[in-house]
Write an enzyme that holds these catalytic residues in place. Structure first.
Site, mmCIF file in Angstrom:
data_model
loop_
_atom_site.group_PDB
_atom_site.id
_atom_site.type_symbol
_atom_site.label_atom_id
_atom_site.label_comp_id
_atom_site.label_asym_id
_atom_site.label_seq_id
_atom_site.Cartn_x
_atom_site.Cartn_y
_atom_site.Cartn_z
ATOM 1 N N HIS A 161 1.390 3.834 2.177
ATOM 2 C CA HIS A 161 1.865 4.556 3.358
ATOM 3 C C HIS A 161 3.394 4.626 3.382
ATOM 4 O O HIS A 161 4.092 3.675 3.021
ATOM 5 C CB HIS A 161 1.334 3.899 4.629
ATOM 6 C CG HIS A 161 -0.099 4.248 4.896
ATOM 7 N ND1 HIS A 161 -0.911 3.485 5.704
ATOM 8 C CD2 HIS A 161 -0.873 5.281 4.454
ATOM 9 C CE1 HIS A 161 -2.127 4.043 5.747
ATOM 10 N NE2 HIS A 161 -2.120 5.124 5.004
ATOM 11 N N ASP A 209 -0.235 -4.330 6.449
ATOM 12 C CA ASP A 209 -1.264 -3.570 7.160
ATOM 13 C C ASP A 209 -2.691 -3.957 6.766
ATOM 14 O O ASP A 209 -3.087 -3.811 5.597
ATOM 15 C CB ASP A 209 -1.063 -2.080 6.896
ATOM 16 C CG ASP A 209 0.256 -1.578 7.458
ATOM 17 O OD1 ASP A 209 1.140 -2.405 7.727
ATOM 18 O OD2 ASP A 209 0.403 -0.354 7.617
ATOM 19 N N ASP A 216 5.833 4.471 5.529
ATOM 20 C CA ASP A 216 6.724 3.523 6.195
ATOM 21 C C ASP A 216 6.912 2.243 5.392
ATOM 22 O O ASP A 216 7.729 1.395 5.759
ATOM 23 C CB ASP A 216 6.235 3.213 7.615
ATOM 24 C CG ASP A 216 4.799 2.711 7.678
ATOM 25 O OD1 ASP A 216 3.950 3.256 6.950
ATOM 26 O OD2 ASP A 216 4.527 1.786 8.460
ATOM 27 N N HIS A 236 -7.578 -2.019 4.876
ATOM 28 C CA HIS A 236 -6.770 -1.051 5.602
ATOM 29 C C HIS A 236 -7.391 0.332 5.407
ATOM 30 O O HIS A 236 -8.469 0.462 4.823
ATOM 31 C CB HIS A 236 -5.323 -1.109 5.092
ATOM 32 C CG HIS A 236 -4.345 -0.360 5.937
ATOM 33 N ND1 HIS A 236 -4.342 -0.399 7.317
ATOM 34 C CD2 HIS A 236 -3.308 0.459 5.588
ATOM 35 C CE1 HIS A 236 -3.369 0.358 7.773
ATOM 36 N NE2 HIS A 236 -2.733 0.898 6.752
ATOM 37 N N HIS A 253 0.855 -1.189 0.000
ATOM 38 C CA HIS A 253 0.000 0.000 0.000
ATOM 39 C C HIS A 253 0.890 1.237 0.000
ATOM 40 O O HIS A 253 2.125 1.125 -0.025
ATOM 41 C CB HIS A 253 -0.965 -0.003 1.190
ATOM 42 C CG HIS A 253 -0.304 0.066 2.528
ATOM 43 N ND1 HIS A 253 0.497 -0.946 3.022
ATOM 44 C CD2 HIS A 253 -0.314 1.029 3.486
ATOM 45 C CE1 HIS A 253 0.938 -0.617 4.221
ATOM 46 N NE2 HIS A 253 0.470 0.589 4.516
ATOM 47 N N HIS A 271 6.137 -5.713 11.816
ATOM 48 C CA HIS A 271 5.404 -4.442 11.856
ATOM 49 C C HIS A 271 4.922 -4.131 13.278
ATOM 50 O O HIS A 271 3.748 -3.894 13.523
ATOM 51 C CB HIS A 271 4.222 -4.481 10.881
ATOM 52 C CG HIS A 271 3.697 -3.117 10.515
ATOM 53 N ND1 HIS A 271 2.699 -2.498 11.215
ATOM 54 C CD2 HIS A 271 4.039 -2.263 9.527
ATOM 55 C CE1 HIS A 271 2.445 -1.331 10.664
ATOM 56 N NE2 HIS A 271 3.248 -1.159 9.639
#
Length: 309
Positions: free
Chosen positions: A65, A214, A67, A147, A63, A272
């Site tokens: 994001h 995630d 991080d 998510h 995805h 994570h």
């Protein structure tokens, strides 16, 4: 056979710590490498882990994001600096295409060294020409997750094959190059008659590795993890913070263990972790209450894919 193993490059979530980098996992599979989620600092983590840019054959983003993606320009630029000119397939949810475009423009040469392969639906991941994306002989699949932004898990699936039975081969006088002929053609004419491959072999199920980053608890996570020999799964929160998992779109360690158990996964690798946990031993213990074979990932360490059943 070349190693099938997970090289852990980063195990933190949104905030890195002194001992845990942002997300990053390299799956070594029969001489090929699948890099999932190169978070910030991945290029340096690769150096520390003994992984070269040439070891990366496919990059997959779960995805958009930061991080999970901010290390992408550095990884691609390192490939250019090492003299690699072949574009690496870059897999990502189609909704993340605008951000991916910005990332590819963030470093010199990065855009020319990526072959975008956006994922629109569950199923086979395909190259731009429509052919399945293969990593070391195994086929890459994507599964939608739940998510806060569009996200997907990845399954690397080895095709089923046949395991040759030495005693049966010897009983029919088959050896040496004849074995290869039988494997390729399915039948072999011998002095005593025709021997079919099925008579001297048995079904060998292919191995499966799944990466579930995630996500909230969802059917997609279970489908991605189904029957996996190795399941890499996020475990952001402990039981005490379970009320945070749902709104933030994450799993607890116990839920990760439950995913592994219900999906029939063999070995679970937790990753994570929230930076609020300097010691992840309690998260490991909670996951082990749900599943027997659980490992808490540690940056720069390696986890073997279990041998065939």
């Amino acid at each position: 056979m070349p190693a099938r193993e997970l090289v852990v490059l980063g195990t933190s979530s949104a905030v890195p710590t002194r001992t845990r980098n942002h997300s990053g996992h390299l799956l070594r599979w029969d001489g090929a490498g699948l890099l999932v989620d190169p978070g910030e600092g991945t290029q340096r983590q690769m150096l520390l882990a003994g992984v070269s840019a040439s070891d990366v054959d496919v990059v997959a983003l779960t995805h958009e994001h930061g991080d999970h993606v901010l290390g992408l320009p550095g990884v691609l630029q390192r490939r250019a600096m090492d003299g690699l000119t072949t574009p690496v397939p870059l897999v990502f949810p189609v909704a993340a295409a605008p951000l991916v475009g910005h990332l590819l423009g963030a470093a010199a040469h990065a855009g020319s060294l990526a072959l975008p392969c956006p994922v629109e639906d569950d199923g086979l991941v395909r190259r731009p020409d429509g052919t399945p994306l293969v990593v070391g002989g195994a086929v890459l699949h994507a599964v939608a997750l739940d998510h806060r932004v569009p996200a997907c898990a990845y399954r690397l699936v080895e095709p089923d094959g046949r395991r040759m039975l030495p005693a049966q081969l010897a009983a029919r006088g088959i050896s040496g190059p004849e074995v290869g002929v039988l494997q390729r053609e399915g039948r072999l004419r011998t002095a005593s008659g025709v021997v079919a491959l099925e008579e001297v072999s048995e079904h060998r199920p292919g191995q499966v590795v799944a990466v579930v980053e995630d996500t909230r608890w969802c059917e997609g996570a279970l489908r991605a993890a189904a029957g996996a020999d190795l399941l890499v799964c996020e475990a952001t929160f402990a039981d005490a913070e379970e009320e945070l998992a749902e709104p933030y779109g994450h799993l607890t360690a116990r839920q990760a263990g439950r995913v592994a158990r219900q999906a029939g996964a063999r070995r679970l690798v937790l990753t994570h972790f929230s930076s609020r946990y300097p010691d992840v031993a309690p998260l490991l213990a909670q996951a082990r209450e749900e599943h027997d074979d659980v490992v808490a990932a540690v940056d720069l360490e390696r986890v073997a894919v279990p041998p065939r059943r």
